[in-house]
Enzyme design. Sequence first.
Site, PDB file in Angstrom:
ATOM      1  N   GLU A 154       0.801  -1.231   0.000  1.00 14.17           N
ATOM      2  CA  GLU A 154       0.000   0.000   0.000  1.00 14.17           C
ATOM      3  C   GLU A 154       0.835   1.282   0.000  1.00 14.17           C
ATOM      4  O   GLU A 154       0.268   2.372   0.005  1.00 14.17           O
ATOM      5  CB  GLU A 154      -0.956  -0.037   1.191  1.00 14.17           C
ATOM      6  CG  GLU A 154      -1.913  -1.210   1.071  1.00 14.17           C
ATOM      7  CD  GLU A 154      -2.844  -1.371   2.250  1.00 14.17           C
ATOM      8  OE1 GLU A 154      -2.415  -1.130   3.390  1.00 14.17           O
ATOM      9  OE2 GLU A 154      -4.009  -1.758   2.005  1.00 14.17           O
ATOM     10  N   LYS A 274       5.429  -1.640   1.921  1.00 15.15           N
ATOM     11  CA  LYS A 274       4.817  -1.857   3.233  1.00 15.15           C
ATOM     12  C   LYS A 274       4.781  -3.352   3.563  1.00 15.15           C
ATOM     13  O   LYS A 274       4.967  -3.778   4.675  1.00 15.15           O
ATOM     14  CB  LYS A 274       3.396  -1.307   3.202  1.00 15.15           C
ATOM     15  CG  LYS A 274       2.629  -1.494   4.488  1.00 15.15           C
ATOM     16  CD  LYS A 274       1.216  -0.949   4.347  1.00 15.15           C
ATOM     17  CE  LYS A 274       0.440  -1.073   5.627  1.00 15.15           C
ATOM     18  NZ  LYS A 274      -0.954  -0.668   5.455  1.00 15.15           N
ATOM     19  N   GLN A 275       4.486  -4.149   2.537  1.00 17.16           N
ATOM     20  CA  GLN A 275       4.301  -5.584   2.771  1.00 17.16           C
ATOM     21  C   GLN A 275       4.605  -6.360   1.495  1.00 17.16           C
ATOM     22  O   GLN A 275       4.715  -5.775   0.415  1.00 17.16           O
ATOM     23  CB  GLN A 275       2.873  -5.859   3.223  1.00 17.16           C
ATOM     24  CG  GLN A 275       1.811  -5.555   2.196  1.00 17.16           C
ATOM     25  CD  GLN A 275       0.434  -5.388   2.826  1.00 17.16           C
ATOM     26  OE1 GLN A 275       0.078  -4.301   3.253  1.00 17.16           O
ATOM     27  NE2 GLN A 275      -0.335  -6.459   2.872  1.00 17.16           N
TER      28      GLN A 275
HETATM   29  O1  IFM Z   1      -5.998  -6.172   4.108  1.00 16.20           O
HETATM   30  C1  IFM Z   1      -5.024  -5.536   4.884  1.00 16.20           C
HETATM   31  C2  IFM Z   1      -3.975  -4.935   3.976  1.00 16.20           C
HETATM   32  O2  IFM Z   1      -3.324  -5.922   3.218  1.00 16.20           O
HETATM   33  C3  IFM Z   1      -2.966  -4.159   4.791  1.00 16.20           C
HETATM   34  N1  IFM Z   1      -3.628  -3.144   5.556  1.00 16.20           N
HETATM   35  C4  IFM Z   1      -4.614  -3.655   6.471  1.00 16.20           C
HETATM   36  C5  IFM Z   1      -5.671  -4.460   5.727  1.00 16.20           C
HETATM   37  C6  IFM Z   1      -6.679  -5.058   6.724  1.00 16.20           C
HETATM   38  O3  IFM Z   1      -6.076  -6.005   7.537  1.00 16.20           O
END
Ligand code: IFM
Length: 457
Positions: A154, A274-275
Site C-alpha cells: 500500500e 509496506k508488505q
Molecule cells: O488487508 C489488509 C492490507 O493488506 C494491509 N492493511 C490492512 C488491511 C486489513 O487487515
Amino acid sequence: ARGLHGEAYRGHIFWDELFVMPFYDLHFPQIARSLLMYRCRRLDAARDYARQHGHKGAMFPWQSGRTGEEQTQTLHLNPMTCQWGPDNSSLQRHVSLAVAFNTWQYFHITRDLDFLENSGAEVFFEICRFWASKTRWDKALGRYRIHGVMGPDEFHEKYPEKDKGGLRDNAYTNLMVHWALTQAAVIYRHLGAAAKDALAEKIGFSIDELEDWSQRANALNIVMEDDLIAQFDGYFSLKELDWDHYRSTYDDIHRMDRILKKEGKTPDAYKAAKQADVLMAFFNLGEDEIKKMLSSMGHASSKNLLEKNFDYYMARTSHGSTLSRVVHAALAQCLGRKDIGWRFYQEALGSDYTDIQGGTTKEGIHTGVMGATVLMAMTVYGGLHTDKDILSIDPALPGRWEKITFGLWFQKNRYEFEITKNKVILNIKGSEDRVIPVKVKGKTHKVRCGAKTTFSL
Ligand code: IFM
C-alpha cells in the site's frame, strides 16, 4: 480483517480471508463455505461495481460490509502530521483474485461439488470476465496490460509524477490473473453437464470464453530483469531508500509512508514496500508454479528465481502489515533460511500478544496473521502440502518443538497426524478395506485406513 473482535476498519472485510480460509477449509469446512457465501451473496453488487467502472463480470470491492458495495475511505490521516491526504487503496482490485483463489482452494480441499456447481463457479467465472475485460492490448509491446491497479503493497498508490491513482502491470495482480484465467478451464471440467447448462443459461457462459482467457493469460505483461520480477512497470526506475539512515533516525520505521510524507516526500517515489507484493505470488502458488506460469508467458527464469526475488524485496520492505511477516516466514523456510523464517514466524505469532503495531490490537485481533500462523504450524513446520490430490508430508520441526499433532479433512477423508523429529504417525479414519496414497518425504505410500501407520524420518 479483525473478525468480530473490534471496530478497527469499521468492521470491514478486505482480502484477509486469503490468509484465514485455508485453516477453515481443513478444519471447519462449513465455516469456510459460509465465508465464501458472503461473497457469493454479494455477486450482484460486484457486478454493478464492475459496470460502474466500464468493465464486465464482477469486481469485488477492496473494503465491504453488509451490502457488498465499496466502503474504502478516500482520505487517510497521517498521525505523524495530523494531516489528511488522498487514499487510493480501493484500487487494490486483487481482492477479487483472493475470492477466486479461495473458491478454488475450498473446492480442492473439500470437494464440495454442490457449492462449486451452485455458487462458486459462477463467482469464479464472473471474476475472470472482469479481469479479461480489464486487460488492454498494447500493440507496440505485443502484450496485454492491466492499468490502474494497486498491489498489496500500500505504499505505492500511483506514479510519483501523476495525480491519478493506479499503476501498470502490478506483477502480483498479473500473475494471479494468469492463474485465474487458466484455472477456469480446470474448474469447468469439474462441473457436471447440468451445471454447465445452467451456467450457459444463467450467465451466457460458453467454452469459447475459456479459449479467449487462456490466450490473454499467456500474453499478459510481466516486467522482468535478470530473474527479478518488477513489482510493477516502472518500479526499477524508482529511487533507493537509505534504510540505514531511517533505522538510525526513527525508533519504528514500519510505517515508512508516514515518515516520508512527514518529510515532504512521497513513498510512491521509492523502492520501499509496506508488505510482501511480488513475494505474495510465490506464497500463494509456490516457486514451481510461478516458473511454469512465467514460461507460458514467454519468460525464462533460473533455478534461483525465488531466492533472488526474496533477497531483493526483503531488503526493501518495512513490514507495516502483520500479513507481511507470515509471507516472509514461509518463503524463508522454503529457501532453507531457517533462522530468518523462525524470526519472522515469532514476530508474526506475537502480533497480538505484544501488539507489535503499537496499539492496533485493542481495536481487534488481526485474523489474517492469526489464521496463517496456526496453518503454518502444520504446513511450514509440519510439512503438510495440500496442493495436489495426494496429501504430502515432509516435516521440518523447529529446534524446540518435540512433537506436533493435528487432524484435518482433505477431499472428504479425515487424517490424523502425530509428528516427532524422527517419525510420522498417520491415522486415516475409515474402514480397513480402503487404501489411500499419501506422500511422505517425497515417496508415495499406500496407507490403509482405520489404523495407525508409522513412517520413520
Ligand atoms: O488487508 C489488509 C492490507 O493488506 C494491509 N492493511 C490492512 C488491511 C486489513 O487487515
